[in-house]
Design an enzyme around this catalytic site. Structure first.
Site, PDB file in Angstrom:
ATOM      1  N   SER A   8      23.092  31.224  54.279  1.00 53.45           N
ATOM      2  CA  SER A   8      23.315  32.620  53.932  1.00 53.45           C
ATOM      3  C   SER A   8      22.290  33.456  54.690  1.00 53.45           C
ATOM      4  CB  SER A   8      23.117  32.813  52.416  1.00 53.45           C
ATOM      5  OG  SER A   8      23.006  34.179  52.069  1.00 53.45           O
ATOM      6  N   TYR A  63      18.502  31.408  44.236  1.00 51.48           N
ATOM      7  CA  TYR A  63      19.424  31.345  45.370  1.00 51.48           C
ATOM      8  C   TYR A  63      18.662  31.436  46.689  1.00 51.48           C
ATOM      9  CZ  TYR A  63      23.712  32.340  48.044  1.00 51.48           C
ATOM     10  OH  TYR A  63      24.752  32.294  48.936  1.00 51.48           O
TER      11      TYR A  63
END
Length: 249
Positions: free
Chosen positions: A131, A144
Site C-alpha cells: 500500500s 495497518y
C-alpha cells in the site's frame, strides 16, 4: 491471447473479492492455474469455478497451521488484509496483533512454505500487495501502517535471498482502491474527522493524490500479472507505487 503464464500455478490470498479476485482473473487470463485462497468458502469456490481453478478455504489467522505448510505454487500473491481505524490510545492490543498476524506473519509463513518449490524449479514470483501506507503513514492506522511497513522489509529480504535462485519478490503500493475494505472505512473516517460520509473521499482519502479518483482493482491486477511474467525477471526488491501521485509529495 496472452498465454505467458501457461504451466504456472498461482496462489492468491484474499482471492474471493476486491484486488485478490482481480489478480486471480488476470493471472488465469494469461494461462496460470489459480488457487483462490480465502476465508470466504463460497466466494472462493465461485471464483475458482469461473476460472477453472481451485478453491482453498483457509483462515490465515491460524498461523500455527500455516507453519506446517508446504506449497507448490510458482506465483504467490499475498493480498489478504483487514483494516481498523482508531487512535492509538483507543486501539485494542488484540486487534493490533490480529492485523499484524494476517498481514505480516501470514505472508512470511506462506513465502516460507513456497520457497522450496520455487528454488527447486529455479523460478518463483512473490507479489506482495502492499500500500502507499507501506511507504507513508496516516493517522489512526497504527496496525495497518506497521504491517505494511513490515511487509516491505520482508519483501526486500526475500528478494535478496531468492535472486540467485530465480525467485523475485516485489510490492505493489496502491493508494485507496475501490474495494469493500475501503468502503468499510468511510463511516469510521467520517466519525474520526467529524465530517459527513459523503465528504470522506475528497477531504480525507484523496487529499494527497494528484489524480483524484480511486484506484481500480483491475489496474492493480495488471501490474501483478506483469510482475508474474518472464518479462519482469530483473524486477525484484522493488515497490511499485500506483497512488495517483500521493508518494510524490
Amino acid at each position: 491471447m496472452d498465454n505467458s503464464l501457461n504451466g504456472r500455478k498461482a496462489l492468491v490470498t484474499g482471492g474471493a473479492s476486491g484486488i485478490g479476485a482481480a489478480c486471480a482473473r488476470a493471472l488465469a487470463a494469461r494461462g496460470a492455474k489459480v488457487v483462490v485462497a480465502d476465508v470466504d468458502a463460497s466466494g472462493a469456490a465461485a471464483l475458482a469455478d469461473e476460472l477453472g481453478g481451485t478453491a482453498w478455504t483457509v483462515d490465515l489467522l491460524d498461523v500455527d497451521a500455516l507453519a506446517a505448510l508446504s506449497l507448490d505454487c510458482d506465483i504467490l500473491v499475498n493480498n489478504a488484509g483487514i483494516q481498523k481505524v482508531a487512535p492509538i490510545e483507543e486501539f485494542e492490543p488484540a486487534e493490533f496483533r490480529r492485523i499484524l498476524a494476517l498481514m505480516l506473519e501470514a505472508p512470511f509463513l506462506l513465502i516460507r512454505a513456497a520457497l522450496p518449490h520455487m528454488y527447486a524449479n529455479g523460478f518463483g514470483r512473490i507479489i506482495n500487495i502492499s500500500s502507499v501506507h507501506g511507504l507513508r503513514a496516516s493517522a489512526y492506522k497504527s496496525a495497518y501502517v506497521s504491517a505494511k511497513h513490515g511487509l516491505e522489509g520482508l519483501s526486500k529480504v526475500t528478494a535478496l535471498e531468492g535472486g540467485e535462485r530465480g525467485v523475485t519478490s516485489n510490492c505493489i503500493n496502491p493508494g485507496y482502491v475501490r474495494t469493500p475494505l475501503v468502503e468499510k472505512q468511510i463511516a469510521d473516517q467520517a466519525r474520526l474527522h467529524g465530517i459527513p460520509e459523503a465528504e470522506v473521499l475528497a477531504k480525507v482519502m484523496l487529499t494527497e493524490s494528484a489524480v483524484k479518483r480511486l484506484v481500480e482493482p483491475d489496474e492493480v491486477a495488471s501490474l501483478a500479472a506483469w510482475m508474474a511474467s518472464d518479462d519482469a525477471g530483473m524486477v525484484t526488491g522493488a515497490s511499485y507505487t500506483m497512488d495517483g501521485g500521493w508518494s510524490a509529495r
